[in-house]
Design a protein around this motif. Sequence first.
Motif, PDB file in Angstrom:
ATOM      1  N   ALA B  26     -72.011 -27.464 -10.512  1.00  0.00           N
ATOM      2  CA  ALA B  26     -72.778 -26.713 -11.339  1.00  0.00           C
ATOM      3  C   ALA B  26     -72.615 -27.155 -12.754  1.00  0.00           C
ATOM      4  N   ALA B  27     -73.585 -26.275 -12.820  1.00  0.00           N
ATOM      5  CA  ALA B  27     -73.958 -26.104 -15.514  1.00  0.00           C
ATOM      6  C   ALA B  27     -72.392 -26.125 -15.750  1.00  0.00           C
ATOM      7  N   GLY B  28     -71.536 -26.568 -16.172  1.00  0.00           N
ATOM      8  CA  GLY B  28     -70.501 -26.231 -16.816  1.00  0.00           C
ATOM      9  C   GLY B  28     -69.195 -26.463 -15.915  1.00  0.00           C
ATOM     10  N   GLN B  29     -69.315 -26.605 -14.915  1.00  0.00           N
ATOM     11  CA  GLN B  29     -68.211 -27.451 -14.466  1.00  0.00           C
ATOM     12  C   GLN B  29     -67.749 -28.566 -14.871  1.00  0.00           C
ATOM     13  N   HIS B  30     -66.330 -28.603 -14.592  1.00  0.00           N
ATOM     14  CA  HIS B  30     -66.254 -30.516 -15.174  1.00  0.00           C
ATOM     15  C   HIS B  30     -66.112 -31.109 -13.679  1.00  0.00           C
ATOM     16  N   LEU B  31     -66.253 -32.665 -14.694  1.00  0.00           N
ATOM     17  CA  LEU B  31     -66.039 -33.701 -12.962  1.00  0.00           C
ATOM     18  C   LEU B  31     -64.594 -34.494 -13.734  1.00  0.00           C
ATOM     19  N   ARG B  32     -63.614 -34.346 -13.049  1.00  0.00           N
ATOM     20  CA  ARG B  32     -62.604 -35.155 -13.619  1.00  0.00           C
ATOM     21  C   ARG B  32     -62.331 -36.708 -12.833  1.00  0.00           C
ATOM     22  N   VAL B  33     -62.080 -37.639 -12.967  1.00  0.00           N
ATOM     23  CA  VAL B  33     -62.347 -39.199 -11.893  1.00  0.00           C
ATOM     24  C   VAL B  33     -61.222 -39.535 -12.376  1.00  0.00           C
ATOM     25  N   ILE B  34     -60.232 -39.931 -11.229  1.00  0.00           N
ATOM     26  CA  ILE B  34     -58.841 -40.193 -12.153  1.00  0.00           C
ATOM     27  C   ILE B  34     -58.776 -41.865 -11.314  1.00  0.00           C
ATOM     28  N   ASP B  35     -58.628 -42.902 -11.916  1.00  0.00           N
ATOM     29  CA  ASP B  35     -57.807 -44.117 -10.947  1.00  0.00           C
ATOM     30  C   ASP B  35     -56.716 -44.257 -11.197  1.00  0.00           C
ATOM     31  N   PRO B  36     -55.987 -43.627  -9.731  1.00  0.00           N
ATOM     32  CA  PRO B  36     -54.150 -44.029  -9.087  1.00  0.00           C
ATOM     33  C   PRO B  36     -53.776 -44.878  -9.186  1.00  0.00           C
ATOM     34  N   GLU B  37     -54.247 -46.016  -9.507  1.00  0.00           N
ATOM     35  CA  GLU B  37     -53.363 -46.714  -9.059  1.00  0.00           C
ATOM     36  C   GLU B  37     -53.455 -47.584 -10.168  1.00  0.00           C
ATOM     37  N   GLY B  38     -54.682 -48.084 -10.738  1.00  0.00           N
ATOM     38  CA  GLY B  38     -55.021 -48.902 -12.220  1.00  0.00           C
ATOM     39  C   GLY B  38     -55.996 -50.021 -11.066  1.00  0.00           C
ATOM     40  N   GLY B  39     -56.873 -50.176 -12.470  1.00  0.00           N
ATOM     41  CA  GLY B  39     -57.943 -51.125 -11.896  1.00  0.00           C
ATOM     42  C   GLY B  39     -58.838 -51.529 -10.786  1.00  0.00           C
ATOM     43  N   GLN B  40     -59.237 -50.083 -10.835  1.00  0.00           N
ATOM     44  CA  GLN B  40     -60.015 -50.180  -9.959  1.00  0.00           C
ATOM     45  C   GLN B  40     -61.266 -49.267 -10.741  1.00  0.00           C
ATOM     46  N   VAL B  41     -62.438 -49.635 -10.128  1.00  0.00           N
ATOM     47  CA  VAL B  41     -63.835 -48.989 -10.467  1.00  0.00           C
ATOM     48  C   VAL B  41     -64.400 -47.877  -9.969  1.00  0.00           C
ATOM     49  N   SER B  42     -65.685 -46.897 -10.375  1.00  0.00           N
ATOM     50  CA  SER B  42     -65.422 -46.234  -9.608  1.00  0.00           C
ATOM     51  C   SER B  42     -67.814 -46.123  -9.587  1.00  0.00           C
ATOM     52  N   ASP B  43     -68.441 -46.032  -9.265  1.00  0.00           N
ATOM     53  CA  ASP B  43     -69.893 -46.044  -9.516  1.00  0.00           C
ATOM     54  C   ASP B  43     -70.462 -44.665  -9.368  1.00  0.00           C
ATOM     55  N   MET B  44     -70.734 -44.159 -10.152  1.00  0.00           N
ATOM     56  CA  MET B  44     -70.940 -42.643 -10.444  1.00  0.00           C
ATOM     57  C   MET B  44     -72.457 -42.565 -11.152  1.00  0.00           C
ATOM     58  N   LEU B  45     -73.499 -41.464  -9.793  1.00  0.00           N
ATOM     59  CA  LEU B  45     -75.102 -41.618 -10.118  1.00  0.00           C
ATOM     60  C   LEU B  45     -74.787 -39.565  -9.891  1.00  0.00           C
ATOM     61  N   ALA B  46     -75.158 -38.742 -10.636  1.00  0.00           N
ATOM     62  CA  ALA B  46     -76.074 -37.947 -11.045  1.00  0.00           C
ATOM     63  C   ALA B  46     -77.872 -37.601 -10.712  1.00  0.00           C
ATOM     64  N   PHE B  47     -78.260 -36.472  -9.968  1.00  0.00           N
ATOM     65  CA  PHE B  47     -79.311 -35.841  -9.646  1.00  0.00           C
ATOM     66  C   PHE B  47     -79.921 -34.338 -10.411  1.00  0.00           C
ATOM     67  N   ALA B  48     -80.749 -34.320 -11.158  1.00  0.00           N
ATOM     68  CA  ALA B  48     -81.044 -32.815 -10.539  1.00  0.00           C
ATOM     69  C   ALA B  48     -81.104 -31.623  -9.740  1.00  0.00           C
ATOM     70  N   PRO B  52     -84.173 -33.723  -7.592  1.00  0.00           N
ATOM     71  CA  PRO B  52     -83.668 -35.337  -7.844  1.00  0.00           C
ATOM     72  C   PRO B  52     -84.587 -36.585  -8.875  1.00  0.00           C
ATOM     73  N   ARG B  53     -85.596 -35.981  -8.268  1.00  0.00           N
ATOM     74  CA  ARG B  53     -86.550 -37.302  -9.057  1.00  0.00           C
ATOM     75  C   ARG B  53     -85.776 -37.404 -10.587  1.00  0.00           C
ATOM     76  N   GLU B  54     -85.281 -36.161 -10.968  1.00  0.00           N
ATOM     77  CA  GLU B  54     -84.593 -36.432 -11.950  1.00  0.00           C
ATOM     78  C   GLU B  54     -83.240 -36.756 -11.943  1.00  0.00           C
ATOM     79  N   ALA B  55     -82.942 -39.195 -12.428  1.00  0.00           N
ATOM     80  CA  ALA B  55     -82.033 -38.592 -12.131  1.00  0.00           C
ATOM     81  C   ALA B  55     -81.010 -39.465 -13.616  1.00  0.00           C
ATOM     82  N   LEU B  56     -80.128 -40.231 -13.927  1.00  0.00           N
ATOM     83  CA  LEU B  56     -79.860 -40.564 -14.583  1.00  0.00           C
ATOM     84  C   LEU B  56     -80.572 -42.035 -15.234  1.00  0.00           C
ATOM     85  N   SER B  57     -80.468 -41.762 -16.382  1.00  0.00           N
ATOM     86  CA  SER B  57     -80.578 -43.657 -17.141  1.00  0.00           C
ATOM     87  C   SER B  57     -80.533 -44.308 -17.574  1.00  0.00           C
TER      88      SER B  57
END
Lengths: 204, 204
Positions: B26-48, B52-57
């Motif tokens: 929700a608007a105003g919430q925070h999302l924390r993404v953590i690499d618990p072991e180190g050396g890893q990648v996380s792909d993130m997408l966001a849509f309205a 959802p035709r409005e998306a990250l660009s």
Amino acid sequence: MPVPRSTERRMIAEIPPRSGTAFRLAAGQHLRVIDPEGGQVSDMLAFAADDPREALSNGRTFDYEETIRLGEGNRLWSNRSRPLLEIVEDRAGLHDFLLTPCSEATFRHFYPGKPVHRGCFGNLAEALAPFGIEPDAIPVAFNIFMNVPVGRDGRIKVDPPTTKPGDFIRFRALADLIIGLTACSAYDSCGGTFKPIHYAIEAG
Amino acid sequence: MPVPRSTERRMIAEIPPRSGTAFRLAAGQHLRVIDPEGGQVSDMLAFAADDPREALSNGRTFDYEETIRLGEGNRLWSNRSRPLLEIVEDRAGLHDFLLTPCSEATFRHFYPGKPVHRGCFGNLAEALAPFGIEPDAIPVAFNIFMNVPVGRDGRIKVDPPTTKPGDFIRFRALADLIIGLTACSAYDSCGGTFKPIHYAIEAG
């Protein structure tokens, strides 16, 4: 002696300043995009003619070509991991695939004191509407002749194009495509001038 | 003394290796993404969430933020020129917004001798399907912790992430969003190891 390509007989169409167009390009045909006066930019989009949900993807292209500087020999890939266009000849050598077409919103952001224009985004949206392509489906364009230096710290800027009159790029279509093509409308991209773009569809 | 943020009580969820998930933020919430072991990648997408035709660009983001290296203080923009997320804290400092999520096709291309995996693309497609988001609508992801050096000539490569165990990035949602999030499946991006990703949704 062979006839130079530049004097071969072909139909050259003009895109007037600050406008755009869209047309079909069949697999195997070539598209030549020419900067007739020099210092102008042309935003290009490509969609699969049989299903326009397949479109140019800068991310897939960077992935497969392993560079953000595309030129002769590189291919432009779709979101479905299919090469749609190949750059077969490049007399300009400098293009951009990082930035999105300017729109009313970008005009308001970057040029707050100047008249707002719908930009290449608005021009592409109108030109592509007859093909059933919605504005939201417009991805990052391949910005032909656009000069976007990337600093070592990742910062980017938009400098005037380095093209000279008559410089061109030539693509070969690797699939049946719908092409969107513009003559740039923004102040920075074309050094504050608004000029036409020429293009020709050739048999290949 | 104020309680450090890192010890605040919160629910931490785990994304198992080579998998993905999707959820509302929700608007105003925070999302924390953590690499618990180190050396890893996380792909993130966001849509309205409301359309959802409005998306990250990535292109709009590069435009407005004037850099391809996004970090603390930068915002991630949509194709409709609206900022969707702000990076409010970044303990990693290195992310990528150039490359698309790996898919079966990219596995076949880049790792011809190794088993094919559906990759973050396939994981995101499955996770986002219940929200009515089709695979073709998946844009370039914001690749958290991904280490993609860009050479002066524009050539790119994928190096192992530099993250240490516990490194994280924290975003603030600027609109009601649908988030897609993965633990990377590709060999190069995470240095040949497959590890989990942790995340937490916080009140902000």
